[in-house]
Design a protein around this motif. Structure first.
Motif, PDB file in Angstrom:
ATOM      1  N   PRO A 193    -108.084  28.013  17.919  1.00  0.00           N
ATOM      2  CA  PRO A 193    -108.465  28.247  16.517  1.00  0.00           C
ATOM      3  C   PRO A 193    -109.973  28.358  16.303  1.00  0.00           C
ATOM      4  CG  PRO A 193    -107.582  26.026  16.811  1.00  0.00           C
ATOM      5  CD  PRO A 193    -107.380  26.738  18.104  1.00  0.00           C
ATOM      6  N   GLN A 240    -108.206  40.088  14.231  1.00  0.00           N
ATOM      7  CA  GLN A 240    -109.525  39.506  13.932  1.00  0.00           C
ATOM      8  C   GLN A 240    -110.379  40.503  13.158  1.00  0.00           C
ATOM      9  OE1 GLN A 240    -111.010  38.508  17.807  1.00  0.00           O
ATOM     10  NE2 GLN A 240    -110.371  36.379  17.660  1.00  0.00           N
ATOM     11  N   THR A 290    -111.776  31.763  15.042  1.00  0.00           N
ATOM     12  CA  THR A 290    -112.443  31.699  13.737  1.00  0.00           C
ATOM     13  C   THR A 290    -113.883  32.163  13.863  1.00  0.00           C
ATOM     14  OG1 THR A 290    -111.060  29.817  13.185  1.00  0.00           O
ATOM     15  CG2 THR A 290    -112.960  30.188  11.778  1.00  0.00           C
TER      16      THR A 290
END
Lengths: 284, 222
Positions: free
Chosen positions: A18, A225, A22
């Motif tokens: 994660p 993404q 991110t």
């Protein structure tokens, strides 16, 4: 089964790493924000220039003794010049009215008569609005015997043309720089997230996964993404444009398809970034 | 079947393997011994074609190192199981998923994956720990998971690079028993090791690499 596995594995990357994913998305959002901001600036600058040029026109002063038939004949001749977009007649009293509106002086009271001659206003087509061409057309108009004088905002055109070109050149250099930095930032971040999972790639190679299978999940991850990063950047720019319209000028706008293009660019960056990074680990 | 003909490998300026020839038949169990840096790993890499020789030829099943195309290598690797000392397990998924992964990435169907994974986990004695995460297992158990992953594609040979290097003697013996069991069912084993005690306890054909040359050791000398 294959496609389902690739998509699922790609999406699970977000759950399994994660922090890395991110960071990659934030990097993409920042990069696209910069690129978008830049695109908006250039677009609005060009728009401003175009709008200024719309107001540039020639004033063709004509012999006041011409009768109406001669005047219409001259107007037709001017209209036939290929560079001319529009031409209309401005009678002396209309010119006087415009003068008084603009300068607030009552010429009639001072001079006891209207000193302004009749004229034509000539607007040139977009592609004929650069200074040398305008000069040529001015000369052509001046060669008509019925024409007394031709004036236009020469200095203003020269100023804008010079500085617009300079601004465009600076924009081009800055834009290339911003683009390069953005691409580097994104590619590097993606490379790091993939480097963190080189173990996964190595195992896939060992157990006999084809390159398509190894790359697939990373491509899916990169595309998602890019999409999310692009959407975030669009949100920021949307708010920025709204604020600019509120506080700077209502004429500030966005190019057509601006947001879809930005998200598309994000997807391409995410895809390519992942593609190139994974490829590095697939070389024998 | 594996055949290596007169293979020479340079890594940088160093000659790691020097005119090495070797033949391993179907269902054989072979040890590869030699000091650290003697080229054992290099020899194994030649077999799963992670490395190509500058001279000579490596033939694995129907693939030859001199003619194989890059896109054929994955298909060769499905027939060659590889086990490492450092396990190389995915710590973000459980035992079942680690083994299933080897079948998922070659595009097997879900039902087929389930039955094969459960069967191979039973075989290595870890069926009951299939939902455990690798970190919660002992070293020996982790190595069993790796062996299960290498076996699930039903390779004809299992390459094991120091599989007991990180394990205590008892766990090492257990792994060897498991490898012998696998071998009895027809899978050839090539195991690089420098654990001579283990070789004495479970004697098999032994090859020694020294200064780039390969020689066969008589059973009693190993």
């Amino acid at each position: 089964m294959r496609i389902i596995f690739i998509v699922r594995e790609g999406l699970q990357g977000f759950k399994r790493a994660p922090l890395a994913t991110t960071i990659a998305m934030v990097a993409i959002a920042l990069a696209l924000f910069l690129v978008g901001l830049f695109g908006l600036s250039v677009y609005n600058l060009t728009d401003l220039f175009q709008r200024f040029y719309q107001t540039v026109h020639l004033e063709v002063f004509i012999d006041p003794s011409l009768v109406e038939a001669q005047r219409s004949a001259l107007q037709s001749r001017i209209r036939r010049i290929p560079a001319v977009e529009r031409v209309w007649y401005v009678p002396p009293d209309k010119a006087l009215q415009e003068f008084e509106e603009e300068f607030g002086e009552d010429l009639i009271t001072v001079l006891k008569r209207n000193p302004l001659p009749p004229s034509f206003r000539v607007v040139l087509k977009k592609e004929f609005r650069d200074l040398p061409t305008v000069e040529t057309i001015v000369k052509q108009l001046q060669s008509f015997p019925e024409v007394d004088e031709v004036v236009f905002q020469r200095e203003l055109v020269r100023f804008f043309q010079k500085y617009f070109k300079l601004a465009l050149a600076i924009a081009l250099v800055l834009g290339t720089l911003v683009l390069l930095i953005s691409i580097l930032l994104v590619f590097n971040t993606i490379r790091l997230t993939i480097h963190g999972r080189r173990n996964l790639i190595e195992i896939m190679r060992l157990v006999g996964a084809t390159n398509f299978f190894i790359k697939g999940p990373f491509m899916v991850e990169g595309i998602v993404q890019g999409m999310i990063g692009g959407a975030v950047a669009c949100g920021w720019l949307w708010a920025l444009v709204d604020l600019a319209q509120l506080f700077i000028s209502e004429t500030i706008g966005r190019p057509p398809h601006f947001y879809p293009l930005l998200i598309g660019f994000g997807i391409v960056m995410g895809f390519l970034g992942s593609w190139l990074s994974v490829n590095k680990y697939l070389k024998v | 079947m594996i055949e290596i003909f007169n293979v020479t490998v340079h890594i940088g300026s160093r000659k790691v393997l020097d005119s090495v020839s070797l033949r391993i038949d179907k269902g054989e169990f072979v040890y590869l011994v030699g000091k650290t840096g003697a080229g054992k790993t290099t020899l194994l890499r030649l077999i799963y074609m992670d490395l190509f020789p500058q001279r000579g030829n490596v033939i694995i099943d129907r693939f030859s190192s001199s003619t194989i195309r890059r896109r054929q290598i994955p298909y060769l690797r499905r027939k060659v199981g590889v086990v490492f000392q450092d396990f190389k397990l995915l710590t973000d998924r459980n035992v079942y998923d680690n083994v299933a992964f080897a079948l998922q990435v070659v595009g097997e169907h879900r039902r087929e994956i389930k039955s094969r994974v459960l069967s191979v986990l039973t075989r290595v004695g870890l069926h009951h720990k299939r939902y455990h995460m690798p970190q919660s297992l002992s070293g020996g158990e982790q190595q069993r998971v790796v062996i299960a992953r290498a076996l699930v594609n039903e390779p004809f040979i299992l390459l094991a690079d120091e599989p007991t290097g990180n394990l205590d003697p008892e766990a090492s013996s257990d792994i060897l028993e498991l490898l012998e069991d696998i071998n009895r069912s027809g899978t050839a084993i090539l195991m690089a090791t420098h654990n001579y005690q283990l070789i004495r306890k479970f004697p098999h054909r032994t090859l020694m690499l020294e200064e780039g040359r390969l020689q066969e050791l008589p059973l009693e000398e190993a």
